[in-house]
Each structure stands twice: as structure tokens, then as C-alpha cells.
Design an enzyme around this catalytic site. Structure first.
Site, PDB file in Angstrom:
ATOM      1  CE1 TYR A  98      -4.341   0.507   0.139  1.00 31.43           C
ATOM      2  CE2 TYR A  98      -3.872   2.270   1.523  1.00 31.43           C
ATOM      3  CZ  TYR A  98      -4.857   1.572   0.627  1.00 31.43           C
ATOM      4  OH  TYR A  98      -6.006   2.155   0.753  1.00 31.43           O
ATOM      5  CB  THR A 197     -20.530 -10.343  -5.001  1.00 35.44           C
ATOM      6  OG1 THR A 197     -19.424 -10.442  -5.504  1.00 35.44           O
ATOM      7  CG2 THR A 197     -21.626 -11.147  -6.300  1.00 35.44           C
ATOM      8  NE  ARG A 222     -19.507 -15.951  -7.077  1.00 34.41           N
ATOM      9  CZ  ARG A 222     -19.138 -15.310  -6.240  1.00 34.41           C
ATOM     10  NH1 ARG A 222     -18.169 -15.625  -5.388  1.00 34.41           N
ATOM     11  NH2 ARG A 222     -19.872 -14.206  -5.989  1.00 34.41           N
ATOM     12  CG  MET A 292     -11.005  -7.281  -6.209  1.00 29.58           C
ATOM     13  SD  MET A 292     -12.443  -8.124  -5.474  1.00 29.58           S
ATOM     14  CE  MET A 292     -13.718  -7.993  -6.695  1.00 29.58           C
ATOM     15  CD1 TRP A 315      -6.866   4.690  -1.700  1.00 30.36           C
ATOM     16  CD2 TRP A 315      -5.273   6.061  -2.090  1.00 30.36           C
ATOM     17  NE1 TRP A 315      -5.979   4.424  -0.866  1.00 30.36           N
ATOM     18  CE2 TRP A 315      -4.873   5.176  -1.008  1.00 30.36           C
ATOM     19  CE3 TRP A 315      -4.170   7.127  -2.561  1.00 30.36           C
ATOM     20  CZ2 TRP A 315      -3.632   5.310  -0.252  1.00 30.36           C
ATOM     21  CZ3 TRP A 315      -3.070   7.049  -1.833  1.00 30.36           C
ATOM     22  CH2 TRP A 315      -2.737   6.180  -0.832  1.00 30.36           C
TER      23      TRP A 315
END
Lengths: 377, 377
Positions: A98, A197, A222, A292, A315
Site C-alpha cells: 500500500y 458482490t 461460478r 481484484m 482512492w
């Protein structure tokens, strides 16, 4: 100090109800606090904390330690933490990936909710028993007692469900600001997002619905995707597609009465980001707030020149340092009111502090897809 | 009609000087014009034009044809074209890969300069002998006589070098607007660009220099890159790097006294676009206006979130349809004045109209790297 004592007794009673028999290890650890408070009213209780001495894999470097009492200065407020989430950004800070991270050794965590335990002599607006959150968020929330200046703490309505109070800033404020700060959306407009999600994704659906804005949502392929679709539609999603469903020549042909979206959100990257771009209207904007898939965003030249798309980023930590953040606490109160009215909800799993290692493994994705982990002290 | 006749005689004399002996085919083709003008003053001369009947490879579908005279209506101006460039966007229109393209059959070309040949009865502001350019640019400039309404034509200073007048809009207005419309640049600031040897690239260097703005320039690795560097530095480039030179960990370490650029321009894509992004300052903007490598632009998630970069696009044709375009002619006059003063120059190759196929091959890149091809009628 009568008030403090009563509140503490109540808290102790509340805690005891859930811890018999046998008492969990953390209940035993709490014992020294009381004895220390008895000989110094200007020191905090000792604090049990998730500490890391160096950056690295969180499950390797994080240790639960008892920290000694710290002085409570005139302007300080000592807060007994009630709940705190494990956010992806917390993990990234520990991993050292980070851009802004506190110097080590330090305590993990960045947001959460607590109850005021005691206050310094110059503190006027807060008193023991009040519920507070650090606002803007502030490092070190993964511990039982946290001492920070009064200006850090924002008093909130105690009717708020604890787990929502603990998680209201990092994810929800991101959702709210991204809906407000990039495109002037009007009722009837549409937005598109991937990673629907995620908590931010679920909140975008609901905050959009509150404003009469349609949402087009993209999820992974999925097992159980039909149930996920139903769940997101119950939250207010207008359309939910899996990535495979969007392997068509013109994704917009799948939209019936929903207008082309002028704003899109990307927290995945790779193909999922390209799908957001395909849905966007001429002149639209895609805001990236996560990655992700760990894949970059790839954009054809024509999307910039002929489709006039804009790609931006968001951000929260940077936004918090801007002028706009002055109204941050009003926004938090608004979001909290939506959680109390039931207009804003999302999946979380409460986990006792003594099971922190399991919660961390879940947050790290080592146990498959899991809801947001919220530590309950 | 005396003025027309004198101008035509002068033009004929000028033309003859360069065409003896033997006269090139196009000189012979011009003969019928004069005879036609003699029997109808409200018809244009016939026009020799580069026509395409279908979209496809330009060297296959483009044919030089003689078009019959057309009526000159009251509001019309008939212009004898002097020079017109072959721009990449002209080629893309013919190929059918441009989003906006005139219905076929049609005449190629989109900008150029000409001399007023005759005017309709209601035309007040223009008269034979004036030099004009279509402004905003308008299709069909690849022909000897072009008839359009007076509102299309913008009168320019005849002291302007013809080849600059012919090319002032599509490339130069792009350079000017991109420097003005995205970031509020001040003297002492810096910009970064790839494709720095393109006309837009050369003009960005010079227009930036006029405003006291530094330019950091990226060029391809190829034989003769040292000469290219020297040439661009003569135009005012502060720094010129080949792509290979930028294969270092921190490209910004190569900048001595130049501040980090807040604005970048990309006309290449692929790695060359990534290099522009690497130079940009936190919060900077990259504007894409071309994709010469035919590779997409790939951006890591962190560039959006933590570096707060914005990616935008610029398309002159869209800008021309905006409100801002009202001031377009003032901007053109400003740019033309810079070409006259020598503050703005760039490489072009003039090619006689009868050698159009060779010029087209050069513009298509079939003969290696070549300067901008400008057809001289």
C-alpha cells in the site's frame, strides 16, 4: 467517574453473558485492565492488539500482543473498541504494497466502532458510554483499547447495528463518493459495475436505487451464480450478468429499457474492466477503485478517440485529505441512517477476537469466497 | 470578371513555368476548364478529382477522374484548390475504419487551401483571387475545383506558405486544443509525448515552447535517431528519448531540471503509451489522439487508484461540432501567423497532383518513413 463505572459494569455484564462456561482466553486477558484503572485514572487500560513488527504475509507477521497502558492526555479519548473489519486495504498495508502505511511496529486496522471508556480533562463533546468511530479513519483499530485525540472521534447513534458502524467508512463512503463525484447522475440514469458482490458493489446498487438510478452488474462465473443474481436483484440491481453471458457482439443489446450507462465502476481489471467499458455510453467515465484479478486494464485506442471515454481512479484515503472531506461526517451520518432504516445492508460475518487468525485466513481468501470479516471484541 | 481573368492568367503563367517541356498530363487536363467557363459563368469548371466508389484499400479504390461542371448557386464559392494533404484520417475514411465518413462515391480529402475562382451572386465577403481554407474542414478537397457555400470558406493571409495553409487545421488545431483543453498549464510546466516526430508531435513541441512549457519527447528506436533528436531539439524539445533509453526503473530520474509533467499525449499505444504514463506526475492526464502501433493501451490498476491518473481522448472532428469551435477561425489565424513568423514549422513533401499514386503510397507507409505528403495542384 460514576458513569464510567456503571457503563463498565453494564459492558462487563454484557460480555459475561456470552462467555460462560468456560471463559474464552480474551475474557481472561481483560482482567488486568480493571486493576490498572483502579490506580491511575489518566492511563488507559492495557490493550490487546494485533501487532506486526515488519511488513510481510499477514498470517506470518501479525501477532496478538498485550500492550501496556498509555497516558490519556487532556485532549485524548480512550475508546474500548467494539468491532473492526478486516479490509483488503488493511491486508495490503501489512503486506507493504500500500502506498501509505504506518511505520512498523504498529497495530493493524483502519476503521471500527467503539464505546468511549474515559476522556481527558479538556474533552467536552464526548463522554463515557458514547459510541464513536474514527473519522476520517485512523490506524490501529485492531485492539481492545485505543487512545486518540478527541478530534479523531465522531459520535454516532447507538441504535446503529454494531457491525455496520464498524464498516461504514472505508467501503460505504467509497460507494457514495464514486456515485457523486465523477458524473452528474440524474434519476433514471444508469451505472455499470463489475465486482458487484463486493461490499462497495452491493452498496452502489442500493445507493443508486435510493436515488432512482439503474444499475447493471457484472459478476464472476461460478457455481451458485443464479443465487447471487437473485440476491443482488433483491438489493435493487436492475440487471446482473456473469462475464460469460457478456461474450456477445453488442452487450448493449442485452439492455431492454435501461439507458446506456454514463458511469462505470471497476474493482477487478482484465476482461471484467473491458466489459464495463463496452457498456458505457459515448463520453462515459469508468472509475477504477480496485484490482481484484491483479490484471491490468486494457483499452483500445478507439475507446478514447471515437467513444470519448474517460478513465479515472478513486482512492478514499486521498479523498479524505481533500477539502470535500469536511462534510465527511455528515455523509457518514446519512449512511448510518440508511443502515438503521434497512435501506443499506451487506454481508458480514462477525468473528470473536480470539478467533482472529481464522478471520484473517478468511479475509485472505484461503478458505474460499467469504463474507467481509468483522472482529467483535 | 476582369479580376478573375487576371488572376487566372497569373495562375496559368505560374503553372506554365514549372511544366515545360513536355507538359505533364494534368496540364493537358486543365484545358477544358477554360473553354467551359467561356459558355457559362454560373457553372464551375470541370474538376479533376481523386474519387472512390467503395471503401477499401486506398491504393486499390482511389481513381483520378474528371468530374463534370457543377452549378455555382447564389451562396456558393468555387475554389481552385492549390494544395491538400494526405492525412491518416483521410486514409482511414477510405478504408472504412473511421466512425464518420461520407457516403460513397465521393472525393477524398478533408482539408487544403485554394484560391477563389468565382463566387455566386449573394457572396459578399470573398472575391476571386482570395486564398481560402474550408473551416471547419470539409470533405472533398482532393480535386482541382471545389464548390461549397460561402460559410464553409475562411479567407486567409496570402503571405502564408501554401503547404502550411493546406495543413493548418487537422494536425495543428489538434496540437493547440490538446495543450489547452485538458490541464491548466502554466509557463514552466512540462508535457510528455510519444510519437514526437509526427506533425502533431512537432507542433506540440513548438506551441509548448511559445508558451514557456517544457516538452519531454519519446521517439522510436531506429537508425538515425540521433539526427531526429537533434532536429526535435532545434524545434524546442527539452528532452528526447528513444523507447529503449527509457527501459530504466525510474524514468523520472532522467529529468534534470524539468518538472514532472502533468499532461501527456499518446498517438502510439502499447509500450510507448506506458512510457508516457510513467513520466506523468501524480494526478496527471494522458490524452490519446492516435494509435500508430495498433496496440491497445494497458494500464496497471495502481496508476488509477494511487497515482490518480486520468486517461482521456481527443478527436478534432468531435471538437469541431462543439460550442468551443466558434473560435476556431481565430485559432487558425493565430496558427497561420506562427507559420509565417517561422515559429511553427514541420516536415512536408510537396507532390504534383499527377504523381498522386506515389504520394499515396508514401502516406500509406509503403515506402518507409516519409514526411507528410501534400498534393500541389
Amino acid at each position: 467517574m460514576a458513569t464510567v463505572r456503571i457503563v463498565h459494569l453494564k459492558a462487563a455484564l454484557r460480555r459475561c453473558r456470552g462467555t460462560s462456561p468456560p471463559p474464552p482466553p480474551w475474557a481472561l486477558c481483560r482482567l488486568p485492565n480493571r486493576s490498572i484503572r483502579s490506580f491511575s485514572s489518566v492511563m488507559s487500560p492495557p490493550s490487546k492488539a494485533v501487532v506486526y513488527d515488519e511488513q510481510g504475509p499477514p498470517d506470518a507477521v501479525c501477532k496478538v500482543k498485550e500492550l501496556p497502558p498509555v497516558p490519556i492526555k487532556d485532549e485524548d479519548v480512550c475508546v474500548r473498541m467494539l468491532a473492526t473489519p478486516i479490509n483488503p486495504s488493511d491486508i495490503n498495508r501489512i503486506e507493504g504494497v500500500y502506498p501509505v502505511r504506518p511505520p512498523v511496529p504498529t497495530v493493524g486496522g483502519y476503521e471500527g466502532v467503539g464505546e468511549v471508556h474515559s476522556v481527558g480533562s479538556a474533552v467536552l463533546g464526548l463522554r463515557p458510554g458514547d459510541w464513536v468511530i474514527p473519522s476520517p479513519p485512523s490506524s490501529g483499530t485492531w485492539q481492545t483499547y485505543l487512545v486518540k485525540e478527541q478530534s479523531v472521534w465522531h459520535k454516532i447513534d447507538k441504535c446503529t447495528p454494531m457491525e455496520y458502524a464498524a464498516t461504514i467508512t472505508v467501503n460505504l463512503l467509497t460507494s457514495l463518493r464514486m456515485l457523486e463525484d465523477f458524473v452528474d447522475l440524474k434519476s433514471g440514469d444508469a451505472v455499470v459495475q463489475n465486482g458487484a458482490t463486493s461490499i462497495v458493489g452491493q452498496c452502489i446498487i442500493q445507493l443508486a436505487r435510493v436515488r432512482g438510478i439503474h444499475s447493471i452488474n457484472i459478476i464472476r462465473d461460478r457455481a451458485g451464480s443464479d443465487e447471487v443474481k437473485q440476491k443482488l436483484k433483491k438489493l435493487g440491481a436492475d440487471e446482473v450478468f456473469t462475464e460469460n453471458q457478456l461474450e456477445v457482439k453488442n452487450v448493449k443489446s442485452l439492455l431492454a429499457d435501461i439507458p446506456e450507462p454514463t458511469l462505470g465502476f471497476n474493482c477487478v481489471g482484465g476482461n471484467a474492466a473491458s466489459l464495463v467499458l463496452k457498456f458505457l455510453k459515448h463520453g462515459g467515465t469508468m472509475v477504477t477503485y480496485g484490482g481484484m484479478s491483479r490484471k491490468p486494464i486494457t483499452v483500445p485506442t478507439s475507446a478514447f478517440i471515437f467513444k470519448d471515454l474517460s478513465l479515472r481512479g478513486f482512492w478514499l484515503q486521498k479523498w479524505m485529505s481533500s477539502d470535500k472531506a469536511k462534510e465527511c461526517r455528515d455523509m457518514i451520518d446519512y449512511l448510518l441512517s440508511l443502515t438503521r432504516s434497512g435501506e443499506l445492508k451487506y454481508d458480514m460475518e462477525l468473528c470473536p477476537f480470539d478467533e482472529f487468525p481464522t478471520a484473517l485466513d478468511k479475509a485472505l481468501g484461503k478458505l474460499g469466497s467469504q463474507p467481509k470479516q468483522v472482529i467483535k471484541f
